[in-house]
Write a protein that holds these residues in place. Structure first.
Motif, mmCIF file in Angstrom:
data_model
loop_
_atom_site.group_PDB
_atom_site.id
_atom_site.type_symbol
_atom_site.label_atom_id
_atom_site.label_comp_id
_atom_site.label_asym_id
_atom_site.label_seq_id
_atom_site.Cartn_x
_atom_site.Cartn_y
_atom_site.Cartn_z
ATOM 1 N N LYS A 175 0.816 -1.222 0.000
ATOM 2 C CA LYS A 175 0.000 0.000 0.000
ATOM 3 C C LYS A 175 0.848 1.269 0.000
ATOM 4 O O LYS A 175 0.342 2.353 0.260
ATOM 5 N N GLY A 176 2.137 1.132 -0.247
ATOM 6 C CA GLY A 176 3.004 2.298 -0.350
ATOM 7 C C GLY A 176 3.573 2.809 0.955
ATOM 8 O O GLY A 176 4.207 3.872 0.979
ATOM 9 N N LEU A 177 3.390 2.057 2.037
ATOM 10 C CA LEU A 177 3.867 2.537 3.327
ATOM 11 C C LEU A 177 5.391 2.557 3.407
ATOM 12 O O LEU A 177 5.979 3.525 3.915
ATOM 13 N N GLY A 178 6.048 1.530 2.929
ATOM 14 C CA GLY A 178 7.512 1.525 2.923
ATOM 15 C C GLY A 178 8.058 2.702 2.125
ATOM 16 O O GLY A 178 8.993 3.378 2.554
ATOM 17 N N ARG A 179 7.452 2.964 0.979
ATOM 18 C CA ARG A 179 7.837 4.099 0.147
ATOM 19 C C ARG A 179 7.670 5.411 0.924
ATOM 20 O O ARG A 179 8.563 6.251 0.930
ATOM 21 N N ARG A 180 6.544 5.571 1.598
ATOM 22 C CA ARG A 180 6.284 6.802 2.355
ATOM 23 C C ARG A 180 7.288 6.987 3.483
ATOM 24 O O ARG A 180 7.750 8.103 3.740
ATOM 25 N N LEU A 181 7.628 5.901 4.186
ATOM 26 C CA LEU A 181 8.617 5.996 5.264
ATOM 27 C C LEU A 181 9.971 6.455 4.727
ATOM 28 O O LEU A 181 10.614 7.347 5.291
ATOM 29 N N ILE A 182 10.395 5.862 3.624
ATOM 30 C CA ILE A 182 11.692 6.228 3.054
ATOM 31 C C ILE A 182 11.661 7.656 2.518
ATOM 32 O O ILE A 182 12.604 8.430 2.736
ATOM 33 N N GLN A 183 10.594 8.029 1.852
ATOM 34 C CA GLN A 183 10.490 9.391 1.333
ATOM 35 C C GLN A 183 10.534 10.421 2.462
ATOM 36 O O GLN A 183 11.175 11.459 2.334
ATOM 37 N N LYS A 184 9.870 10.122 3.577
ATOM 38 C CA LYS A 184 9.903 11.052 4.720
ATOM 39 C C LYS A 184 11.322 11.154 5.272
ATOM 40 O O LYS A 184 11.807 12.250 5.574
ATOM 41 N N CYS A 185 11.985 10.025 5.391
ATOM 42 C CA CYS A 185 13.380 10.020 5.865
ATOM 43 C C CYS A 185 14.251 10.878 4.951
ATOM 44 O O CYS A 185 15.007 11.737 5.425
ATOM 45 N N LEU A 186 14.135 10.688 3.640
ATOM 46 C CA LEU A 186 14.963 11.432 2.693
ATOM 47 C C LEU A 186 14.615 12.915 2.682
ATOM 48 O O LEU A 186 15.494 13.767 2.527
ATOM 49 N N ALA A 187 13.339 13.240 2.875
ATOM 50 C CA ALA A 187 12.910 14.638 2.873
ATOM 51 C C ALA A 187 13.395 15.393 4.104
ATOM 52 O O ALA A 187 13.513 16.618 4.068
ATOM 53 N N GLU A 188 13.685 14.668 5.179
ATOM 54 C CA GLU A 188 14.061 15.314 6.439
ATOM 55 C C GLU A 188 15.522 15.098 6.810
ATOM 56 O O GLU A 188 15.896 15.206 7.968
ATOM 57 N N LEU A 189 16.344 14.815 5.824
ATOM 58 C CA LEU A 189 17.770 14.609 6.100
ATOM 59 C C LEU A 189 18.387 15.881 6.674
ATOM 60 O O LEU A 189 18.048 16.990 6.256
ATOM 61 N N PRO A 190 19.305 15.714 7.614
ATOM 62 C CA PRO A 190 20.054 16.891 8.074
ATOM 63 C C PRO A 190 20.748 17.564 6.885
ATOM 64 O O PRO A 190 21.134 16.898 5.913
ATOM 65 N N VAL A 191 20.897 18.870 6.953
ATOM 66 C CA VAL A 191 21.475 19.638 5.850
ATOM 67 C C VAL A 191 22.839 19.097 5.431
ATOM 68 O O VAL A 191 23.162 19.054 4.245
ATOM 69 N N SER A 192 23.645 18.672 6.395
ATOM 70 C CA SER A 192 25.012 18.226 6.102
ATOM 71 C C SER A 192 25.070 16.880 5.374
ATOM 72 O O SER A 192 26.077 16.556 4.758
ATOM 73 N N VAL A 193 24.006 16.111 5.423
ATOM 74 C CA VAL A 193 24.019 14.772 4.821
ATOM 75 C C VAL A 193 23.844 14.867 3.317
ATOM 76 O O VAL A 193 22.916 15.502 2.821
ATOM 77 N N GLU A 194 24.768 14.232 2.594
ATOM 78 C CA GLU A 194 24.718 14.204 1.132
ATOM 79 C C GLU A 194 24.362 12.825 0.588
ATOM 80 O O GLU A 194 23.956 12.702 -0.564
ATOM 81 N N ARG A 195 24.556 11.795 1.426
ATOM 82 C CA ARG A 195 24.395 10.419 0.938
ATOM 83 C C ARG A 195 23.710 9.585 2.007
ATOM 84 O O ARG A 195 23.948 9.764 3.202
ATOM 85 N N VAL A 196 22.855 8.648 1.551
ATOM 86 C CA VAL A 196 22.191 7.705 2.446
ATOM 87 C C VAL A 196 22.495 6.307 1.934
ATOM 88 O O VAL A 196 22.377 6.037 0.729
ATOM 89 N N CYS A 197 22.887 5.416 2.832
ATOM 90 C CA CYS A 197 23.195 4.039 2.464
ATOM 91 C C CYS A 197 22.257 3.083 3.194
ATOM 92 O O CYS A 197 21.703 3.411 4.248
ATOM 93 N N LEU A 198 22.109 1.902 2.623
ATOM 94 C CA LEU A 198 21.360 0.829 3.262
ATOM 95 C C LEU A 198 21.825 -0.484 2.669
ATOM 96 O O LEU A 198 22.543 -0.505 1.674
#
Length: 147
Positions: free
Chosen positions: A83-106
């Protein structure tokens, strides 16, 4: 309608129960979630339903490299999958990254359908590591660059 917000201390056991249900013997221990709550409260998101029942969570953490964060775990309940919940969680995480963060890994198990979701969201395969979590627990390391 599911809402996404920072986890409450009172929800940590529900997060752990979800973790157990999804990852079984390969789940984080219960005390890890308390430590995650203490260490990274801004990066510990839950998705809750109308009754405030935890249906998913995402936990990320700053790495020793100030330009990089890691998504440590994402889990979505069986009843809300697809139902898109995983997508929404990741999008929220990416939208709220600290300013200094340039890269996200998993990391992701190569056969996990979430691998395709991560690719669709802009993550690219950056490495393959056999036995990442021990014998037979291979993982693809993925990275996302902030636009």
């Amino acid at each position: 309608m599911l809402s996404i917000r920072p986890v409450l201390k009172s929800e940590l056991f529900a997060v752990y129960q979800l973790e157990q249900a999804i990852f079984g013997d390969h789940c984080y221990p219960d005390f890890f979630f308390r430590q995650g709550f203490d260490c990274w409260p801004e990066q510990f998101l839950v998705a809750v339903d109308e009754e405030n029942q935890v249906q998913g969570y995402l936990l990320s953490a700053q790495s020793s490299d100030p330009l990089c964060m890691w998504i440590l775990s994402v889990a979505v309940s069986e009843s809300t999958r697809g139902k898109g919940l995983g997508r929404r969680l990741i999008q929220k995480c990416l939208a709220e990254l600290p300013v200094s963060v340039e890269r996200v890994c998993l990391t992701v198990e190569p056969s996990n359908p979430a691998h395709g979701l991560y690719q669709h969201l802009g993550f690219i395969d950056s490495a393959f590591e056999a036995d990442y979590f021990g014998a037979g627990a291979d993982r693809v390391v993925m990275s996302y660059r902030k636009p």
